[in-house]
Design a protein around this motif. Structure first.
Motif, PDB file in Angstrom:
ATOM      1  N   PRO A 177       0.611  -1.114   0.107  1.00 44.29           N
ATOM      2  CA  PRO A 177       0.121   0.026  -0.071  1.00 44.29           C
ATOM      3  C   PRO A 177       0.944   1.124  -0.077  1.00 44.29           C
ATOM      4  O   PRO A 177       1.934   1.476   0.123  1.00 44.29           O
ATOM      5  CB  PRO A 177      -0.851  -0.301   1.388  1.00 44.29           C
ATOM      6  CG  PRO A 177      -0.686  -1.417   1.735  1.00 44.29           C
ATOM      7  CD  PRO A 177       0.558  -1.846   1.287  1.00 44.29           C
ATOM      8  N   ALA A 178       0.497   2.395  -0.359  1.00 44.36           N
ATOM      9  CA  ALA A 178       1.133   3.669  -0.547  1.00 44.36           C
ATOM     10  C   ALA A 178       1.499   3.993   0.788  1.00 44.36           C
ATOM     11  O   ALA A 178       2.577   4.324   0.828  1.00 44.36           O
ATOM     12  CB  ALA A 178       0.144   4.666  -1.154  1.00 44.36           C
ATOM     13  N   ARG A 179       0.894   3.758   1.874  1.00 44.19           N
ATOM     14  CA  ARG A 179       1.436   4.232   3.310  1.00 44.19           C
ATOM     15  C   ARG A 179       2.474   3.581   3.603  1.00 44.19           C
ATOM     16  O   ARG A 179       3.548   3.968   4.329  1.00 44.19           O
ATOM     17  CB  ARG A 179       0.359   4.037   4.432  1.00 44.19           C
ATOM     18  CG  ARG A 179      -0.199   2.410   4.232  1.00 44.19           C
ATOM     19  CD  ARG A 179      -1.346   2.281   5.397  1.00 44.19           C
ATOM     20  NE  ARG A 179      -1.807   0.987   5.618  1.00 44.19           N
ATOM     21  CZ  ARG A 179      -1.418   0.186   5.962  1.00 44.19           C
ATOM     22  NH1 ARG A 179       0.076   0.002   6.542  1.00 44.19           N
ATOM     23  NH2 ARG A 179      -1.711  -1.275   5.966  1.00 44.19           N
ATOM     24  N   ARG A 209       6.441   4.915   4.101  1.00 47.71           N
ATOM     25  CA  ARG A 209       7.447   4.754   5.500  1.00 47.71           C
ATOM     26  C   ARG A 209       8.437   3.942   4.915  1.00 47.71           C
ATOM     27  O   ARG A 209       9.886   4.315   5.440  1.00 47.71           O
ATOM     28  CB  ARG A 209       6.588   3.764   6.363  1.00 47.71           C
ATOM     29  CG  ARG A 209       5.523   4.227   6.892  1.00 47.71           C
ATOM     30  CD  ARG A 209       4.692   3.065   7.764  1.00 47.71           C
ATOM     31  NE  ARG A 209       5.561   2.706   8.905  1.00 47.71           N
ATOM     32  CZ  ARG A 209       5.212   1.902   9.874  1.00 47.71           C
ATOM     33  NH1 ARG A 209       4.044   1.222   9.553  1.00 47.71           N
ATOM     34  NH2 ARG A 209       5.848   1.328  10.556  1.00 47.71           N
ATOM     35  N   LEU A 210       8.598   3.215   3.740  1.00 49.04           N
ATOM     36  CA  LEU A 210      10.066   2.598   3.202  1.00 49.04           C
ATOM     37  C   LEU A 210      10.808   4.010   2.698  1.00 49.04           C
ATOM     38  O   LEU A 210      12.067   3.828   3.086  1.00 49.04           O
ATOM     39  CB  LEU A 210       9.713   1.562   2.278  1.00 49.04           C
ATOM     40  CG  LEU A 210      10.982   1.326   1.591  1.00 49.04           C
ATOM     41  CD1 LEU A 210      11.634   0.294   2.596  1.00 49.04           C
ATOM     42  CD2 LEU A 210      10.696   0.294   0.319  1.00 49.04           C
ATOM     43  N   ASP A 211      10.220   4.962   2.034  1.00 50.58           N
ATOM     44  CA  ASP A 211      11.019   5.986   1.745  1.00 50.58           C
ATOM     45  C   ASP A 211      11.700   6.740   2.682  1.00 50.58           C
ATOM     46  O   ASP A 211      12.552   7.524   2.637  1.00 50.58           O
ATOM     47  CB  ASP A 211      10.225   6.708   0.613  1.00 50.58           C
ATOM     48  CG  ASP A 211       9.716   6.073  -0.802  1.00 50.58           C
ATOM     49  OD1 ASP A 211      10.587   5.256  -1.154  1.00 50.58           O
ATOM     50  OD2 ASP A 211       8.932   6.579  -1.235  1.00 50.58           O
ATOM     51  N   ARG A 257       2.375  -7.521   1.901  1.00 53.45           N
ATOM     52  CA  ARG A 257       1.972  -6.088   1.960  1.00 53.45           C
ATOM     53  C   ARG A 257       2.720  -5.412   3.242  1.00 53.45           C
ATOM     54  O   ARG A 257       2.271  -4.377   3.652  1.00 53.45           O
ATOM     55  CB  ARG A 257       0.614  -6.011   1.945  1.00 53.45           C
ATOM     56  CG  ARG A 257      -0.143  -6.437   0.602  1.00 53.45           C
ATOM     57  CD  ARG A 257      -1.498  -6.953   0.763  1.00 53.45           C
ATOM     58  NE  ARG A 257      -2.071  -5.733   1.216  1.00 53.45           N
ATOM     59  CZ  ARG A 257      -2.653  -4.652   0.206  1.00 53.45           C
ATOM     60  NH1 ARG A 257      -2.428  -4.769  -0.846  1.00 53.45           N
ATOM     61  NH2 ARG A 257      -3.305  -3.471   0.724  1.00 53.45           N
ATOM     62  N   CYS A 258       3.649  -6.022   4.059  1.00 48.63           N
ATOM     63  CA  CYS A 258       4.090  -5.298   5.152  1.00 48.63           C
ATOM     64  C   CYS A 258       5.284  -4.696   4.973  1.00 48.63           C
ATOM     65  O   CYS A 258       6.075  -5.079   4.045  1.00 48.63           O
ATOM     66  CB  CYS A 258       4.182  -6.548   6.307  1.00 48.63           C
ATOM     67  SG  CYS A 258       5.671  -7.466   6.090  1.00 48.63           S
ATOM     68  N   LEU A 259       5.677  -3.685   5.871  1.00 47.19           N
ATOM     69  CA  LEU A 259       6.901  -3.012   5.927  1.00 47.19           C
ATOM     70  C   LEU A 259       8.110  -3.712   6.288  1.00 47.19           C
ATOM     71  O   LEU A 259       9.152  -3.628   5.504  1.00 47.19           O
ATOM     72  CB  LEU A 259       6.717  -1.778   6.628  1.00 47.19           C
ATOM     73  CG  LEU A 259       8.140  -0.940   7.017  1.00 47.19           C
ATOM     74  CD1 LEU A 259       8.252  -0.346   5.686  1.00 47.19           C
ATOM     75  CD2 LEU A 259       7.733   0.037   7.939  1.00 47.19           C
ATOM     76  N   GLY A 280      12.002   7.417  -5.337  1.00 49.67           N
ATOM     77  CA  GLY A 280      11.547   6.668  -4.328  1.00 49.67           C
ATOM     78  C   GLY A 280      11.468   5.213  -4.694  1.00 49.67           C
ATOM     79  O   GLY A 280      11.913   4.790  -5.804  1.00 49.67           O
ATOM     80  N   ALA A 281      10.604   4.674  -3.834  1.00 51.15           N
ATOM     81  CA  ALA A 281      10.035   3.241  -4.207  1.00 51.15           C
ATOM     82  C   ALA A 281       9.257   3.176  -5.589  1.00 51.15           C
ATOM     83  O   ALA A 281       9.663   2.067  -6.122  1.00 51.15           O
ATOM     84  CB  ALA A 281       9.237   2.648  -3.161  1.00 51.15           C
ATOM     85  N   ALA A 282       8.465   3.897  -5.881  1.00 54.20           N
ATOM     86  CA  ALA A 282       7.836   3.853  -7.161  1.00 54.20           C
ATOM     87  C   ALA A 282       8.906   3.927  -8.144  1.00 54.20           C
ATOM     88  O   ALA A 282       8.763   3.022  -9.363  1.00 54.20           O
ATOM     89  CB  ALA A 282       6.794   5.220  -7.420  1.00 54.20           C
ATOM     90  N   ALA A 283       9.978   4.916  -8.405  1.00 53.64           N
ATOM     91  CA  ALA A 283      10.765   4.872  -9.241  1.00 53.64           C
ATOM     92  C   ALA A 283      11.690   3.463  -9.311  1.00 53.64           C
ATOM     93  O   ALA A 283      12.007   3.009 -10.613  1.00 53.64           O
ATOM     94  CB  ALA A 283      11.836   5.818  -9.292  1.00 53.64           C
ATOM     95  N   ARG A 284      11.913   3.060  -8.186  1.00 53.54           N
ATOM     96  CA  ARG A 284      12.721   1.695  -8.191  1.00 53.54           C
ATOM     97  C   ARG A 284      12.061   0.550  -8.641  1.00 53.54           C
ATOM     98  O   ARG A 284      12.522  -0.156  -9.380  1.00 53.54           O
ATOM     99  CB  ARG A 284      13.133   1.492  -6.712  1.00 53.54           C
ATOM    100  CG  ARG A 284      14.232   0.175  -6.734  1.00 53.54           C
ATOM    101  CD  ARG A 284      14.496   0.104  -5.159  1.00 53.54           C
ATOM    102  NE  ARG A 284      15.821  -0.594  -5.096  1.00 53.54           N
ATOM    103  CZ  ARG A 284      16.013  -1.536  -4.186  1.00 53.54           C
ATOM    104  NH1 ARG A 284      15.410  -1.219  -3.112  1.00 53.54           N
ATOM    105  NH2 ARG A 284      17.105  -2.278  -3.979  1.00 53.54           N
TER     106      ARG A 284
END
Length: 545
Positions: A18-20, A24-26, A76-78, A151-155
């Motif tokens: 999920p986006a949230r 948090r990862l970013d 789906r977990c961090l 961030g995560a989306a680019a990766r």
């Protein structure tokens, strides 16, 4: 040692989160490095303090089902996503070799990308589609944003493109896409191994190769293997490999009777401590299981082998190999005049290697191409150079140091691998300090290009106009008008905006910016090569009298 993860698996995990969770990862991309990693039987357990992530202890993760978390929210977990992000990506080894598959060609195109060719705005997006177009768009977007802001989306987009390219056997495109994706993580996690110049080269390679492979007659980035006739391979030497991206091991070089170079590698995730073990561990080729130490000193008869255009040997179940005596360090490699070898090495041929009968005395290497300055690749190699302080003619294998005119790295002498050997005899007097490097002639242009790779289009936009103008003027004063023109073109693309129907000003899509940046990177690389050649000639040509 940690297992590797396939780019597609990490991409799937990023896409499923999920986006949230990705936010948090970013915000804390290196959180998993502070958790407790410990083996439990065949598993690796990562304890967060409250939850535990479980995954295989070694090998390559090829499915999200191979990683679980006690929080029961996988994938789906961090926790699981952070652990996956901390694993080395499979396929990023600089010497990794793929097995030849059905339909591979017997030759590899020597065509070089020409990102500097003039294009119309309508070609800001490459023609066609497929994996190469995916790679181009992912690379252009991360350039426009800057690796510091990606961030995560680019990766996820880069990893998805890398996987698609690998599936299409576009290995020379999959590699830089994976490397750029790793750079996105490394810079956000503040990992010390991130190196901006290397990241910029990977991004330029990604964009240049992707553009070429989406044009007419593209798809030339496949690593193709050619079947080799039965031949005798002569061992030459082995050298250590330690990369900033977390790989280490040994590459062993061999040559056939026509002087063509080949390599066999044992490079895997690990640090410098892996090098010594890999030098004495067995590598397999055609049924043989020899250590690099022994392989580099042997003559090997090989049948039904194959090699890529850059000489990486591939062994299949049909390949047969047998020891055919000890290596002799003879043949065409040793008969070419030193001046011709030096010219080849400075053009990047034969991996920059030279094969010489020359007088070696500590730092002095007296050859038919002039006196060169010798350095060791490792502290052990430096110690061995001290033991060779007395002038004596020897067979040596060296590699030129391109950015230090007149300097070569001595890799082997009289069939001893200097980074690994402990030569007999006492050490001579301390050697003079190693010569230092030099500032690249195009430092002002490189500085702008690297700054954009880090910070994106904003670093060359309107706010930087005065700095860009001053840099361009300096380049023109230094008789580098092409560099100045490319820099000004880059600044125009960085500042370009378009109007929306509601009157908003938005940056132009990143395609033309990527073209301008890639053109400047290509020019800088080739101009540096030419300037380096001139400096080497000046350093090695004998003076008057």
């Amino acid at each position: 040692m940690r297992p590797q993860v396939m780019p597609a698996v990490l991409a799937d995990a990023l896409a499923a989160a999920p986006a949230r969770v990705t936010r948090r990862l970013d915000a804390a991309p290196g959180a998993a490095e502070d958790w407790q990693w410990h083996p439990e039987g065949a598993e690796l357990h990562v304890s967060t303090g409250q939850e535990t992530v479980r995954l295989p202890l070694a090998g390559v993760l090829t499915d999200l089902a191979q990683i679980t978390c006690t929080c029961l929210l996988t994938p789906r977990c961090l926790h699981a996503l952070s652990v996956l992000s901390a694993l080395p990506l499979a396929g990023t080894s600089p010497v990794q070799s793929e097995e030849p598959g059905p339909g591979t060609s017997s030759s590899q195109s020597d065509e070089r990308p020409d990102p500097g060719a003039r294009q119309t705005p309508s070609r800001a997006r490459p023609p066609g589609g497929g994996p190469a177009a995916m790679a181009w768009e992912a690379g252009a977007e991360v350039l426009a944003a800057g690796v510091a802001h990606a961030g995560a989306a680019a990766r996820e987009r880069l990893l998805r493109a890398a996987h698609a390219c690998a599936e299409a056997s576009l290995y020379d495109l999959a590699r830089p896409a994976t490397a750029v994706a790793q750079g996105v993580h490394d810079v956000r996690a503040k990992r010390p191994e991130f190196e901006l110049a290397g990241y910029a080269r990977d991004l330029a390679e990604l964009l240049g190769t992707a553009w070429r492979d989406t044009g007419p007659g593209g798809q030339s980035a496949r690593r193709r293997y050619e079947a080799l006739p039965p031949m005798i391979l002569q061992g030459l030497f082995s050298e250590p490999v330690v990369t900033a991206s977390g790989y280490a091991g040994v590459v062993t070089w061999l040559a056939d009777e026509a002087g063509r170079l080949f390599s066999v590698a044992d490079v895997a995730p690990g640090g410098v401590e892996r090098v010594g073990a890999a030098y004495r561990a067995a590598v397999r080729f055609g049924g043989l299981a020899l250590s690099p130490e022994r392989l580099g000193r042997s003559r090997v008869f090989a049948q039904n082998a194959a090699a890529s255009a850059d000489g990486r040997l591939s062994s299949t179940k049909e390949t047969k190999a047998a020891i055919h005596g000890e290596c002799a360090w003879t043949g065409l490699l040793w008969t070419e005049p030193p001046a011709g070898q030096l010219a080849r090495a400075l053009r990047g041929e034969r991996d920059g290697l030279m094969f010489l009968r020359a007088e070696l005395a500590g730092r002095d290497l007296r050859t038919g191409a002039g006196t060169l300055t010798a350095v060791g690749a490792t502290p052990d190699a430096e110690a061995n150079l001290r033991k060779l302080a007395q002038p004596h003619e020897r067979d040596v294998i060296v590699r030129v140091v391109p950015d230090q005119p007149g300097v070569v790295t001595v890799l082997a002498a009289d069939r001893h691998d200097l980074p690994f050997a402990d030569l007999p005899g006492p050490s001579g007097p301390p050697l003079p300090p190693k010569p230092g490097g030099r500032a690249p002639p195009l430092t002002p242009l490189h500085r702008v290009l690297h700054r954009m790779a880090m910070g994106g289009r904003a670093t060359a936009g309107p706010a930087a106009a005065a700095t860009i103008a001053a840099t361009a003027a300096r380049l023109r004063r230094d008789q580098l008008p092409t560099a100045a023109a490319l820099l000004e073109s880059l600044a125009r693309q960085a500042a370009a905006v378009r109007r929306t129907v509601t009157g908003e000003s938005l940056p132009e899509p990143p395609g033309e910016l990527a073209r301008a940046w890639s053109a400047a990177m290509t020019y800088a690389g080739r101009a540096e090569e030419e300037l380096t050649l001139r400096l080497w000639r000046a350093a090695t040509e004998p003076g008057p009298g």
